[in-house]
Design an enzyme around this catalytic site. Sequence first.
Site, PDB file in Angstrom:
ATOM      1  N   GLU A 128      -2.007  -0.676 -38.920  1.00 12.37           N
ATOM      2  CA  GLU A 128      -1.063  -0.284 -39.970  1.00 12.37           C
ATOM      3  C   GLU A 128      -0.146  -1.447 -40.348  1.00 12.37           C
ATOM      4  O   GLU A 128       0.181  -1.638 -41.528  1.00 12.37           O
ATOM      5  CB  GLU A 128      -0.249   0.910 -39.496  1.00 12.37           C
ATOM      6  CG  GLU A 128      -1.061   2.189 -39.340  1.00 12.37           C
ATOM      7  CD  GLU A 128      -0.223   3.322 -38.796  1.00 12.37           C
ATOM      8  OE1 GLU A 128       0.166   4.192 -39.600  1.00 12.37           O
ATOM      9  OE2 GLU A 128       0.053   3.336 -37.572  1.00 12.37           O
ATOM     10  N   GLU A 148      -5.732   7.200 -33.665  1.00  8.56           N
ATOM     11  CA  GLU A 148      -4.699   8.147 -33.261  1.00  8.56           C
ATOM     12  C   GLU A 148      -5.198   9.568 -33.041  1.00  8.56           C
ATOM     13  O   GLU A 148      -4.600  10.324 -32.262  1.00  8.56           O
ATOM     14  CB  GLU A 148      -3.566   8.160 -34.300  1.00  8.56           C
ATOM     15  CG  GLU A 148      -2.648   6.959 -34.253  1.00  8.56           C
ATOM     16  CD  GLU A 148      -3.133   5.796 -35.096  1.00  8.56           C
ATOM     17  OE1 GLU A 148      -2.340   4.885 -35.367  1.00  8.56           O
ATOM     18  OE2 GLU A 148      -4.332   5.794 -35.479  1.00  8.56           O
TER      19      GLU A 148
END
Length: 270
Positions: A128, A148
């Site tokens: 990210e 995740e």
Amino acid sequence: MSSSDRGSSASNLRVEKHEVDDGRLTVAVLTIDDPARLNAMGRAFWPELRAALTALETDGRTRAVIITGAGTKAFSAGGDIASFAELTDVTAKRAFQQDCMRSFAAVEESPLPVIAAVNGYAMGGGCELALACDVVVASDTAVFGMPESAVGLVPGFGVLRAPSVIGRHWTKLLMFSGERVDAATAMQIGLVQKVVPAAELMDTAHRMAGRIAGMAPLALATGKNLVNRGVDRGEWDHSTAALTTLHGTADAAEGIAAFVGKRAPRFEGR
């Protein structure tokens, strides 16, 4: 010539300034410096990153920023998952999500051009962070992923920004399956702009940053702002609320406990 500044608190962010243009200007290197933990980003990292960027933006000399990870194994393996268990109430979970989002925004909206020099793993929050940067240079050993879902969560910033960078379907594949992509594939899908041998990564990033430093800073800041005008900012509250809810689920608690215990999780959808 370089100088470094490391705070007295438990910090894993190292700031160095390298002189360019005969010492008139500088290129800053922000190094996530915890190679023993694959440069995992703890809760202190996020405000420290914002503070470092603010200082560089106002020092009058810095013209470009490189973000990288210490060592050769990882840019960053992502957030410190074990510390997620310490977020015991909704207020703490929401504050943490907001802190992360503000930091990604600080990178994305900085008037300074920001280059990610990705060495090794860029997983979860590390991936990210690369998405938030303006340009990504990767070593040929780099690996990207957003895993995740394996701990009952989703990449809060990644699900917002990755679709505009790599497309909706690649974003879904990485998010749904936890599949990892190598540097060559990452360049093909638009996540990376340049792949170089690992030994040449930082020299390549410095040459790029040096060229950028010689350009007109107001023009670069204006151009960056105009490119980013098409990026919707209004969805962050929605993402923060969704991540806060996920953090409170039994599946997330199970995923985090399984990660810490080094076992396979058993998710029940609640």
